[in-house]
Motif scaffolding. Structure first.
Motif, PDB file in Angstrom:
ATOM      1  N   GLU A   1      46.898 -13.309  -3.056  1.00  0.00           N
ATOM      2  CA  GLU A   1      47.200 -13.842  -1.727  1.00  0.00           C
ATOM      3  C   GLU A   1      47.170 -15.366  -1.735  1.00  0.00           C
ATOM      4  O   GLU A   1      47.942 -16.012  -1.015  1.00  0.00           O
ATOM      5  N   GLN A   2      46.297 -15.961  -2.542  1.00  0.00           N
ATOM      6  CA  GLN A   2      46.305 -17.420  -2.680  1.00  0.00           C
ATOM      7  C   GLN A   2      47.652 -17.909  -3.196  1.00  0.00           C
ATOM      8  O   GLN A   2      48.201 -18.907  -2.702  1.00  0.00           O
ATOM      9  N   LEU A   3      48.179 -17.230  -4.196  1.00  0.00           N
ATOM     10  CA  LEU A   3      49.447 -17.639  -4.797  1.00  0.00           C
ATOM     11  C   LEU A   3      50.577 -17.558  -3.780  1.00  0.00           C
ATOM     12  O   LEU A   3      51.370 -18.503  -3.637  1.00  0.00           O
ATOM     13  N   GLU A   4      50.641 -16.454  -3.062  1.00  0.00           N
ATOM     14  CA  GLU A   4      51.717 -16.285  -2.085  1.00  0.00           C
ATOM     15  C   GLU A   4      51.585 -17.278  -0.932  1.00  0.00           C
ATOM     16  O   GLU A   4      52.588 -17.852  -0.473  1.00  0.00           O
ATOM     17  N   ALA A   5      50.378 -17.481  -0.438  1.00  0.00           N
ATOM     18  CA  ALA A   5      50.171 -18.410   0.660  1.00  0.00           C
ATOM     19  C   ALA A   5      50.557 -19.830   0.259  1.00  0.00           C
ATOM     20  O   ALA A   5      51.168 -20.570   1.048  1.00  0.00           O
ATOM     21  N   ALA A   6      50.221 -20.217  -0.956  1.00  0.00           N
ATOM     22  CA  ALA A   6      50.579 -21.556  -1.438  1.00  0.00           C
ATOM     23  C   ALA A   6      52.092 -21.714  -1.533  1.00  0.00           C
ATOM     24  O   ALA A   6      52.649 -22.767  -1.171  1.00  0.00           O
ATOM     25  N   PHE A   7      52.774 -20.688  -2.006  1.00  0.00           N
ATOM     26  CA  PHE A   7      54.230 -20.745  -2.134  1.00  0.00           C
ATOM     27  C   PHE A   7      54.901 -20.899  -0.775  1.00  0.00           C
ATOM     28  O   PHE A   7      55.712 -21.817  -0.569  1.00  0.00           O
ATOM     29  N   TYR A   8      54.568 -20.045   0.165  1.00  0.00           N
ATOM     30  CA  TYR A   8      55.209 -20.114   1.475  1.00  0.00           C
ATOM     31  C   TYR A   8      54.793 -21.359   2.245  1.00  0.00           C
ATOM     32  O   TYR A   8      55.559 -21.866   3.077  1.00  0.00           O
ATOM     33  N   GLY A   9      53.590 -21.862   1.970  1.00  0.00           N
ATOM     34  CA  GLY A   9      53.183 -23.125   2.562  1.00  0.00           C
ATOM     35  C   GLY A   9      54.067 -24.271   2.104  1.00  0.00           C
ATOM     36  O   GLY A   9      54.471 -25.130   2.902  1.00  0.00           O
ATOM     37  N   GLN A  10      54.409 -24.272   0.819  1.00  0.00           N
ATOM     38  CA  GLN A  10      55.295 -25.311   0.296  1.00  0.00           C
ATOM     39  C   GLN A  10      56.707 -25.165   0.851  1.00  0.00           C
ATOM     40  O   GLN A  10      57.377 -26.157   1.146  1.00  0.00           O
TER      41      GLN A  10
ATOM     42  N   LEU B   1      34.431 -12.127   0.832  1.00  0.00           N
ATOM     43  CA  LEU B   1      33.741 -12.333  -0.444  1.00  0.00           C
ATOM     44  C   LEU B   1      32.559 -13.280  -0.325  1.00  0.00           C
ATOM     45  O   LEU B   1      31.595 -13.182  -1.076  1.00  0.00           O
ATOM     46  N   GLY B   2      32.625 -14.204   0.601  1.00  0.00           N
ATOM     47  CA  GLY B   2      31.538 -15.165   0.762  1.00  0.00           C
ATOM     48  C   GLY B   2      31.294 -15.957  -0.506  1.00  0.00           C
ATOM     49  O   GLY B   2      32.227 -16.472  -1.129  1.00  0.00           O
ATOM     50  N   ASN B   3      30.033 -16.027  -0.946  1.00  0.00           N
ATOM     51  CA  ASN B   3      29.716 -16.824  -2.138  1.00  0.00           C
ATOM     52  C   ASN B   3      30.119 -16.146  -3.449  1.00  0.00           C
ATOM     53  O   ASN B   3      29.916 -16.712  -4.522  1.00  0.00           O
ATOM     54  N   LYS B   4      30.712 -14.956  -3.367  1.00  0.00           N
ATOM     55  CA  LYS B   4      31.207 -14.284  -4.564  1.00  0.00           C
ATOM     56  C   LYS B   4      32.706 -14.527  -4.771  1.00  0.00           C
ATOM     57  O   LYS B   4      33.292 -14.010  -5.732  1.00  0.00           O
ATOM     58  N   ALA B   5      33.304 -15.296  -3.903  1.00  0.00           N
ATOM     59  CA  ALA B   5      34.739 -15.573  -4.021  1.00  0.00           C
ATOM     60  C   ALA B   5      35.025 -16.490  -5.202  1.00  0.00           C
ATOM     61  O   ALA B   5      34.246 -17.407  -5.489  1.00  0.00           O
ATOM     62  N   ILE B   6      36.137 -16.239  -5.874  1.00  0.00           N
ATOM     63  CA  ILE B   6      36.580 -17.169  -6.897  1.00  0.00           C
ATOM     64  C   ILE B   6      37.002 -18.469  -6.221  1.00  0.00           C
ATOM     65  O   ILE B   6      37.271 -18.487  -5.018  1.00  0.00           O
ATOM     66  N   PRO B   7      37.064 -19.564  -6.953  1.00  0.00           N
ATOM     67  CA  PRO B   7      37.472 -20.834  -6.325  1.00  0.00           C
ATOM     68  C   PRO B   7      38.945 -20.824  -5.968  1.00  0.00           C
ATOM     69  O   PRO B   7      39.697 -19.927  -6.352  1.00  0.00           O
ATOM     70  N   GLY B   8      39.339 -21.835  -5.212  1.00  0.00           N
ATOM     71  CA  GLY B   8      40.747 -22.002  -4.910  1.00  0.00           C
ATOM     72  C   GLY B   8      41.537 -22.216  -6.191  1.00  0.00           C
ATOM     73  O   GLY B   8      41.110 -22.970  -7.070  1.00  0.00           O
TER      74      GLY B   8
ATOM     75  N   ASP C   1      36.553 -15.884 -14.023  1.00  0.00           N
ATOM     76  CA  ASP C   1      36.183 -14.477 -14.117  1.00  0.00           C
ATOM     77  C   ASP C   1      36.303 -13.848 -12.725  1.00  0.00           C
ATOM     78  O   ASP C   1      35.630 -14.259 -11.786  1.00  0.00           O
ATOM     79  N   LEU C   2      37.168 -12.840 -12.598  1.00  0.00           N
ATOM     80  CA  LEU C   2      37.365 -12.196 -11.304  1.00  0.00           C
ATOM     81  C   LEU C   2      36.162 -11.362 -10.877  1.00  0.00           C
ATOM     82  O   LEU C   2      36.013 -11.053  -9.696  1.00  0.00           O
TER      83      LEU C   2
END
Length: 233
Positions: free
Chosen positions: A72-81, A116-123, A56-57
């Motif tokens: 941003e997680q998706l893009e960072a993971a892609f360019y990291g690979q 976001l702190g403790n309100k951030a969604i997980p990785g 839940d976002l």
């Protein structure tokens, strides 16, 4: 808390790219603008809540932040690979440019996570099984899709932002994403950075609805995102 977030994030550097202090200063991030953009449509769920196993976002500005964080997680993971497994024939110039984009996306991702702190969604768990990371055309084709998607997502969500500081920050971030998109497009085909597939007859960039953005991103995610609590107008 926001001042502490920006201070901590500015200390250090990701990879071989721009130091975070310099990058965040270039974005103009301030203690009053620790959030970003976009939103998502309601999923079809008879129970009225998140489907079992989904993420839940959230709602309101927190949900908007989390949606941006997810992209941003998706893009960072892609360019990291891409950096870990360079495609065959990659040049030194291409390698550096793609590493710079990676560092920008990592900086975006980490900023949202801290804000976001403790309100951030997980990785998020990604699914890149359809991408041939050894093939230049495959890698750049997906990079183009991700960058165009990111720009259109930010553009499409501007009307959903309730805080003017967030809108200002969104404009600064989307301009960075647009620079990425232009670069990737020209690596594929010189001069295609602003063709009519992304710029309309009025000279305006494409804007996509959250529903369309999630649909496009879904094949590249194992995690299931749910945005039923986010604003839609």
């Amino acid at each position: 808390m926001e001042k502490e977030i920006v201070t901590r994030q500015a200390e250090g550097q990701q990879g071989n790219g721009m130091p975070r202090r310099k990058f965040l200063a270039a974005l103009g991030l301030s203690v009053s603008a620790a959030a970003a953009i976009t939103a998502c449509s309601k999923d079809d769920n008879p129970g009225g809540g998140p489907p079992p196993g989904s993420i839940d976002l959230g709602r309101d500005d927190t949900g908007i932040l989390n949606y941006a964080y997810a992209l941003e997680q998706l893009e960072a993971a892609f360019y990291g690979q891409v950096a870990l497994t360079p495609y065959t024939g990659i040049t030194a110039a291409e390698s550096q440019l793609l590493a710079d984009i990676r560092d920008h996306e990592v900086s975006h991702r980490e900023f949202f996570k801290k804000a976001l702190g403790n309100k951030a969604i997980p990785g998020l768990e990604v699914n890149f099984t359809t991408i041939d990371f050894t093939n230049r055309a495959s890698v750049l084709g997906v990079a183009k899709a991700f960058e165009d998607l990111g720009v259109s997502a930010y553009n499409g969500a501007g009307k959903l932002i309730t805080n003017v500081d967030y809108l200002l920050l969104a404009g600064k971030i989307v301009s960075v994403e647009a620079r990425h998109a232009a670069l990737i497009r020209d690596l594929i085909s010189n001069g295609s950075f602003a063709d009519n597939t992304v710029i309309n007859a009025n000279g305006l960039d494409v804007a996509s609805s959250p529903a369309d953005v999630l649909t496009a991103a879904k094949p590249f995610l194992k995690s299931v995102l749910w945005g039923g609590n986010l604003p839609t107008s």
